[in-house]
Design a protein around this motif. Structure first.
Motif, mmCIF file in Angstrom:
data_model
loop_
_atom_site.group_PDB
_atom_site.id
_atom_site.type_symbol
_atom_site.label_atom_id
_atom_site.label_comp_id
_atom_site.label_asym_id
_atom_site.label_seq_id
_atom_site.Cartn_x
_atom_site.Cartn_y
_atom_site.Cartn_z
ATOM 1 N N THR A 176 0.974 -1.261 0.017
ATOM 2 C CA THR A 176 -0.035 -0.004 0.219
ATOM 3 C C THR A 176 0.930 1.277 -0.059
ATOM 4 O O THR A 176 0.396 2.322 -0.274
ATOM 5 C CB THR A 176 -0.879 0.065 1.325
ATOM 6 O OG1 THR A 176 -0.107 0.298 2.360
ATOM 7 C CG2 THR A 176 -1.895 -1.196 1.458
ATOM 8 N N VAL B 197 0.375 4.922 4.828
ATOM 9 C CA VAL B 197 -1.230 5.285 4.799
ATOM 10 C C VAL B 197 -1.369 5.697 6.251
ATOM 11 O O VAL B 197 -0.804 5.780 7.347
ATOM 12 C CB VAL B 197 -2.249 4.063 4.621
ATOM 13 C CG1 VAL B 197 -1.876 3.420 3.360
ATOM 14 C CG2 VAL B 197 -1.927 2.929 5.719
ATOM 15 N N SER C 231 -5.895 5.815 10.453
ATOM 16 C CA SER C 231 -7.258 5.275 10.122
ATOM 17 C C SER C 231 -7.215 4.102 9.114
ATOM 18 O O SER C 231 -8.228 2.977 9.259
ATOM 19 C CB SER C 231 -8.435 6.378 10.037
ATOM 20 O OG SER C 231 -7.838 7.004 8.734
ATOM 21 N N GLU C 232 -6.523 4.346 7.964
ATOM 22 C CA GLU C 232 -6.537 3.352 6.856
ATOM 23 C C GLU C 232 -5.676 2.021 7.241
ATOM 24 O O GLU C 232 -5.988 1.092 6.908
ATOM 25 C CB GLU C 232 -5.560 4.047 5.829
ATOM 26 C CG GLU C 232 -6.663 5.100 5.046
ATOM 27 C CD GLU C 232 -5.504 5.789 3.859
ATOM 28 O OE1 GLU C 232 -5.985 5.820 2.725
ATOM 29 O OE2 GLU C 232 -4.572 6.561 4.255
ATOM 30 N N GLY D 290 -8.336 0.169 8.831
ATOM 31 C CA GLY D 290 -9.275 -0.537 7.849
ATOM 32 C C GLY D 290 -8.524 -1.585 7.110
ATOM 33 O O GLY D 290 -9.493 -2.839 6.953
ATOM 34 N N TYR D 291 -7.205 -1.675 6.899
ATOM 35 C CA TYR D 291 -6.680 -2.878 6.308
ATOM 36 C C TYR D 291 -6.726 -3.995 7.456
ATOM 37 O O TYR D 291 -6.981 -5.236 7.068
ATOM 38 C CB TYR D 291 -5.127 -2.527 5.933
ATOM 39 C CG TYR D 291 -5.156 -1.735 4.705
ATOM 40 C CD1 TYR D 291 -5.559 -2.319 3.456
ATOM 41 C CD2 TYR D 291 -4.909 -0.471 4.657
ATOM 42 C CE1 TYR D 291 -5.616 -1.843 2.360
ATOM 43 C CE2 TYR D 291 -4.605 0.211 3.417
ATOM 44 C CZ TYR D 291 -5.112 -0.361 2.257
ATOM 45 O OH TYR D 291 -5.092 0.371 0.945
#
Length: 408
Positions: A289, A292, A295-296, A299-300
């Motif tokens: 990715t 990031v 918060s990302e 998400g992952y």
């Protein structure tokens, strides 16, 4: 208003690493509880959360971190003995009582140097160190041999250590680190004149304790994580095995890439670093990715069957493993790493033999079973939330440590 003064010593006034996040967030929480908190630093700018806050003041020597200073001679001198902040701290301590002040050191090797600690100790102030790394004893801060990619078992600053080219850069850089370590020990008085230390995991405590003074008091304080409680992730529906962090050799991403390639399972790397191209060569189907937001990252993790934390060195904690557990995601971690403190082997995840690609592959293969992953994820979630690592609990533990230090 609480009469206790707390001076938080930390290289940065912003987040440049995990230790900064802990230092700054705990300083804010302590100020919010009414303590008079001063963050003493060398490198700005300050994050907005620190500005115009009641009970919180900032003192910064406005210098560059030694790795980012283009004047290498100045950086070399500053890294060994930084006179400017030492004078500034001496001036501050003239206004405070040693009986009502605790100096809490988080980081000093990136800009401040041991000069500031020497000032505090000579003026008989109570000092406590949080052991975010191993610089208190090891010249490279990691007990890790970078060229050999193995944990180093040599006695720090012993003859064999002096000869060994273990640095991630070069032996000349190792030589500079050795000089800094000598000055730190002889003139910075670290660790010989420090009595109190905070370990952030039982594992890291076991690694560093032999090198601390025999009369040292070691307090265990968990680092906090900012995860809101929610329902556990349904990991049985996920099919990605996820790595989170810097893609550096010592973090073991290549080990994971190799194991995932052999198994044909989906590998997701959340982060970036020097190993990015090697990972793609080892495992062409791996997803990377890049960096990031936090918060990302969350998400992952919610897309993960399991978190893979394959670090080759000891680490001191490995907070992402706790973050995964808080979401109900099991983890696979090495038995030679502090992250194992967050995993009950065979219950909330697996330990594998540190550095062993085959053993890692076998553990990943077991979690290819969605029902086993689901069972372990639920167990990880339940165990974490039975005693969550909140900022409130972290500060309560610090309050007890400070009280013990002041009466000792």
């Amino acid at each position: 208003m609480n009469p206790l003064n707390i001076i938080v010593v930390n290289d940065h006034l912003h987040v440049a690493g995990g230790s900064d996040q802990i230092a700054l967030s705990s300083a804010i929480a302590l100020a919010d509880r009414g303590y008079q908190v001063t963050i003493f630093s060398a490198v700005g700018p300050a994050i907005p959360e620190l500005l115009h806050r009641e009970n919180l003041s900032l003192i910064c020597s406005e210098q560059l971190p030694i790795l980012k200073d283009s004047d290498r001679l100045r950086a070399s001198v500053q890294g060994i003995w930084n006179a400017k902040p030492a004078k500034m701290l001496a001036d501050l301590l003239q206004t405070l009582s040693p009986h009502e002040t605790v100096i809490h050191v988080h980081s000093w090797t990136k800009a401040l140097s041991s000069s500031v600690v020497s000032v505090a100790l000579k003026k008989k102030f109570r000092v406590v160190f949080t052991l975010h790394d191993y610089f208190i004893a090891c010249p490279t801060g990691s007990f890790f041999n970078h060229p050999k990619q193995t944990i180093c078992n040599l006695s720090p600053m012993g003859v064999a250590c002096l000869k060994e080219n273990c640095d991630s850069r070069s032996y000349s850089h190792k030589a500079w680190r050795l000089g800094r370590q000598f000055v730190q020990a002889e003139f910075g008085l670290i660790p010989k004149d420090v009595k109190n230390f905070i370990a952030i995991s039982n594992y890291s405590r076991s690694v560093i304790e032999p090198y601390l003074p025999k009369d040292a008091v070691i307090h265990l304080v968990d680092n906090p994580i900012a995860i809101a409680q929610g329902a556990p992730v349904s990991v049985r529906k996920n099919n990605h095995f996820v790595f989170v962090g810097r893609l550096a050799k010592e973090k073991g991403p290549n080990l994971f890439a190799e194991a995932a390639q052999e198994l044909g399972c989906k590998a997701l790397f959340v982060g970036d670093g020097e190993c990015r191209q090697q990972i793609s060569q080892i495992n062409p189907t791996a997803e990377i990715t890049g960096w990031v937001s936090q918060s990302e990252v969350a998400g992952y993790l919610k897309q993960a069957r399991a978190l893979i934390f394959p670090s080759l060195w000891h680490e001191t904690q490995g907070l992402v493993v706790a973050e995964a557990a808080a979401m109900g995601v099991p983890a696979i971690v090495p038995n030679t790493c502090a992250a194992r403190d967050f995993v009950v082997d065979g219950i909330t995840g697996f330990w594998f033999k540190g550095g062993d690609s085959e053993d890692l592959r076998q553990k990943i293969a077991q979690l290819n079973d969605p029902e086993l992953a689901h069972k372990m994820g639920l167990a990880a979630h339940e165990r974490y939330w039975s005693n969550p690592a909140t900022i409130e609990r972290h500060v309560e533990q610090l309050e007890k440590v400070y009280a013990n230090i002041l009466i000792s």
